[in-house]
Design a protein around this motif. Structure first.
Motif, short mmCIF file in Angstrom:
data_model
loop_
_atom_site.label_atom_id
_atom_site.label_comp_id
_atom_site.label_asym_id
_atom_site.label_seq_id
_atom_site.Cartn_x
_atom_site.Cartn_y
_atom_site.Cartn_z
N HIS A 73 2.55 17.81 0.40
CA HIS A 73 1.07 17.25 0.40
C HIS A 73 0.51 17.15 -0.94
O HIS A 73 0.88 18.25 -1.75
CB HIS A 73 0.36 18.28 1.40
N ILE A 74 -0.26 16.20 -1.19
CA ILE A 74 -0.71 16.30 -2.63
C ILE A 74 -2.31 15.93 -2.52
O ILE A 74 -3.15 15.95 -3.71
CB ILE A 74 -0.01 15.08 -3.54
N SER A 75 -2.84 15.30 -1.52
CA SER A 75 -4.17 14.78 -1.18
C SER A 75 -4.17 13.47 -1.82
O SER A 75 -3.32 12.98 -2.48
CB SER A 75 -5.27 15.83 -2.17
N ASN A 76 -5.17 12.71 -1.41
CA ASN A 76 -5.42 11.53 -1.87
C ASN A 76 -6.02 11.16 -3.04
O ASN A 76 -6.40 10.07 -3.54
CB ASN A 76 -6.33 10.54 -0.86
N LEU A 77 -5.96 12.23 -4.03
CA LEU A 77 -6.52 12.13 -5.28
C LEU A 77 -4.98 11.42 -6.14
O LEU A 77 -5.33 11.31 -7.14
CB LEU A 77 -6.90 13.62 -5.99
N TYR A 78 -3.94 11.81 -5.37
CA TYR A 78 -2.53 11.34 -6.01
C TYR A 78 -1.96 10.58 -4.89
O TYR A 78 -2.43 10.59 -3.80
CB TYR A 78 -1.88 12.48 -6.49
N ALA A 79 -0.86 9.63 -5.35
CA ALA A 79 -0.12 8.89 -4.35
C ALA A 79 1.08 9.21 -4.25
O ALA A 79 1.75 10.16 -5.19
CB ALA A 79 -0.18 7.57 -4.95
N SER A 80 1.84 8.84 -3.31
CA SER A 80 3.48 9.23 -3.14
C SER A 80 4.12 7.96 -2.71
O SER A 80 3.88 7.14 -1.87
CB SER A 80 3.44 10.18 -1.97
N PRO A 81 5.63 7.87 -3.02
CA PRO A 81 6.20 6.92 -2.66
C PRO A 81 6.17 6.37 -1.11
O PRO A 81 6.07 5.21 -0.68
CB PRO A 81 7.64 7.32 -2.97
N PRO A 82 6.24 7.32 -0.25
CA PRO A 82 6.41 7.06 1.30
C PRO A 82 5.11 6.68 1.77
O PRO A 82 5.25 5.42 2.46
CB PRO A 82 6.70 8.49 2.07
N GLN A 83 4.01 6.92 1.04
CA GLN A 83 2.70 6.49 1.57
C GLN A 83 2.53 5.03 1.23
O GLN A 83 2.05 3.96 1.90
CB GLN A 83 1.38 7.11 0.95
N ILE A 84 3.00 4.64 -0.04
CA ILE A 84 2.93 3.39 -0.57
C ILE A 84 3.84 2.36 0.41
O ILE A 84 3.63 1.36 0.85
CB ILE A 84 3.28 3.17 -2.13
N ALA A 85 5.13 2.80 0.59
CA ALA A 85 6.19 2.24 1.12
C ALA A 85 5.65 1.85 2.76
O ALA A 85 5.65 0.72 3.21
CB ALA A 85 7.40 2.76 1.24
N LEU A 86 5.13 2.79 3.29
CA LEU A 86 4.65 2.58 4.65
C LEU A 86 3.28 1.68 4.73
O LEU A 86 3.23 0.93 5.73
CB LEU A 86 4.16 3.94 5.22
N ALA A 87 2.49 1.70 3.79
CA ALA A 87 1.39 0.75 3.59
C ALA A 87 1.98 -0.65 3.57
O ALA A 87 1.61 -1.52 4.28
CB ALA A 87 0.55 1.07 2.41
N GLU A 88 2.84 -0.82 2.97
CA GLU A 88 3.53 -2.24 2.48
C GLU A 88 4.32 -2.68 3.72
O GLU A 88 3.97 -3.98 4.21
CB GLU A 88 4.61 -2.01 1.48
N ARG A 89 4.71 -1.73 4.47
CA ARG A 89 5.43 -2.12 5.77
C ARG A 89 4.27 -2.46 6.84
O ARG A 89 4.41 -3.52 7.61
CB ARG A 89 6.36 -0.88 6.51
N LEU A 90 3.18 -1.66 6.96
CA LEU A 90 2.28 -2.01 7.82
C LEU A 90 1.51 -3.43 7.43
O LEU A 90 1.21 -4.40 8.36
CB LEU A 90 1.12 -0.92 7.92
N VAL A 91 1.43 -3.82 6.17
CA VAL A 91 0.93 -5.08 5.65
C VAL A 91 1.74 -6.06 6.12
O VAL A 91 1.31 -7.15 6.62
CB VAL A 91 0.57 -4.96 4.33
N SER A 92 2.97 -5.87 6.14
CA SER A 92 4.09 -6.96 6.46
C SER A 92 3.85 -7.30 7.99
O SER A 92 4.12 -8.46 8.41
CB SER A 92 5.41 -6.73 5.94
N LEU A 93 3.58 -6.09 8.79
CA LEU A 93 3.28 -6.41 10.35
C LEU A 93 2.35 -7.33 10.75
O LEU A 93 2.31 -7.88 11.62
CB LEU A 93 3.34 -5.08 11.03
N THR A 94 1.00 -7.31 9.87
CA THR A 94 0.01 -8.34 9.86
C THR A 94 0.28 -9.55 9.80
O THR A 94 -0.31 -10.65 10.34
CB THR A 94 -1.29 -7.82 9.26
N GLY A 95 1.47 -9.90 8.96
CA GLY A 95 1.66 -11.21 8.61
C GLY A 95 0.74 -12.00 7.54
O GLY A 95 0.70 -13.13 7.46
#
Ligand SMILES: *Cc1c(COP(=O)(O)O)cnc(C)c1O
Length: 394
Positions: free
Chosen positions: A73-95
């Motif tokens: 855990h790091i809070s949303n003051l910082y970012a992490s690779p799994p968070q960014i990768a999951l966001a990209e995957r979810l974006v791709s699901l919307t087409g």
């Protein structure tokens, strides 16, 4: 410690909002659960349509454990690779070009979307009769069930309810002051009631004409539950806001609000936030879930097993079963009598977990990994229980 001892302790230590649970479970594996007395159950409900991969799936277990060892855990003051990768995957699901806001639950995903709608400069929201969007105050304001709402009124916002699947009513209530129309593609909590495709198409047209957002709550229907990543995308609905949660973490609490096109630009720095949301562990679980659904072919399995359950139940000629509706592995069994809760209890005693959202409806939401042999056993037991309860002889 026996089940009844655990339940005694439950009743003195926990608030009473959930009533008294029917079982205390101590272990889960695949489609099975074991209670504190050592009895085995087959889970045809997945903890309210959550555990698509079943209990203790090695891919999720390994992803969560290894992520916890690496970075928890790091809070949303910082970012992490799994968070960014999951966001990209979810974006791709919307087409579509979209942006993601992570949350810790379905109701929080909806709270986020509600705040997005406020930033349009409009406040009126049109929701559907029979809707369920969660229990926090904003999501509750969009939920139509009186017994959930009334004790907590006044609820925030200017929310108008319009009859589900009624195009004319929707056309007459949406106007140029409407910020958004929110709907479910299948109303799960009110009895597995599907939206018809004309209604979804009309909702998109009506909102477009008035410059309102179309917001589809896929907290229950999304992430493979209905045999699609997102039912609204599969049906070409083109929503501005899509909320997901339940199936996303396979039991790790998480949700997301997906906003397409201009709706994705409404949050600006400081608009919303959460300490835990999208943390590396939850994101790693989400990625493992999406990967596993894809690699194990679980969307196809959800379609195939859903069809098998439907056809098998209807093929029984059981006079207690009126219809089977729904999509993929979110199914509602319409009963001829108000025997739902008695059937649920009889099934539980026989070692099968299902639920009754209404007295005349059973809801089935087995894990997406369910197989034909389990379905065959389930159909046989349910057939027997529906007949027995109907004949009053159990
Ligand atoms: C379950 C559900 C919610 C609420 O999700 P929680 O994680 O319980 O807060 C919201 N919308 C729909 C359609 C749901 O089925």
């Amino acid at each position: 410690m026996s089940q009844s001892q655990w339940l005694e302790r439950y009743q003195s230590a926990l608030m009473r909002n959930f009533g008294v649970p029917k079982r205390v479970f101590v272990k889960g594996e695949g489609i099975h659960l074991w209670d504190a007395d050592g009895k085995r159950f087959t889970d045809m409900f997945s903890g309210i349509a959550v555990g698509g991969l079943g209990h203790g799936h090695p891919a999720v277990t390994e992803a969560v454990a290894s992520q916890m060892r690496t970075l928890g855990h790091i809070s949303n003051l910082y970012a992490s690779p799994p968070q960014i990768a999951l966001a990209e995957r979810l974006v791709s699901l919307t087409g579509e070009p979209s942006r993601v806001y992570f949350a810790n639950s379905g109701t929080e995903a909806n709270e986020a979307a509600l705040k997005v709608t406020r930033l349009t400069g409009r406040t009126k929201i049109v929701a559907m009769t029979g809707s369920f969007h969660g229990r926090t105050m904003g999501a509750l304001a969009l939920t139509s069930t009186a017994k959930y709402r009334t004790p907590f009124e006044p609820l925030p916002g200017e929310v108008v309810f319009s009859p589900f699947n009624d195009v004319d009513a929707l056309a007459s209530v949406v106007d140029d002051t409407t910020a958004a129309v929110i709907l479910e593609t299948i109303q799960g909590e009110s009895g597995v009631i599907p939206a018809n495709s004309e209604f979804l198409t009309a909702a998109r047209e009506i909102t477009r004409v008035h410059g309102a957002l179309l917001w589809v709550d896929e907290v229950q229907t999304g992430i493979g539950r209905c045999g699609e990543w997102l039912t609204s995308v599969a049906d070409g609905v083109e929503a501005d806001l899509i909320t997901v949660a339940k199936g996303l973490g396979n039991g790790i609490p998480m949700g997301a609000c997906l906003a397409t096109g201009p709706a994705g630009e409404l949050f600006t720095p400081g608009s919303h936030g959460s300490t835990f949301a999208g943390n590396p562990i939850a994101a790693a679980a989400g990625l493992a879930v999406l990967d596993t659904i894809a690699t194990e072919g679980l969307l196809d399995n959800a379609h195939a097993m859903g069809r098998l359950i439907k056809e098998s139940l209807l093929g029984l000629g059981n006079p207690g079963i009126r219809e089977v509706r729904g999509r993929g592995l979110l199914l509602g069994v319409g009963l001829s009598d108000q025997t739902g809760s008695r059937i649920v209890d009889a099934m539980l005693d026989a070692g099968w977990i299902i639920q009754a959202p209404r007295p005349d409806v059973l809801r089935l939401a087995p894990p997406l990994i369910v197989d034909a042999k389990t379905v065959a056993e389930f159909v046989e037991v349910l057939d027997d229980m529906v007949r027995r309860v109907r004949n009053n002889d159990r």
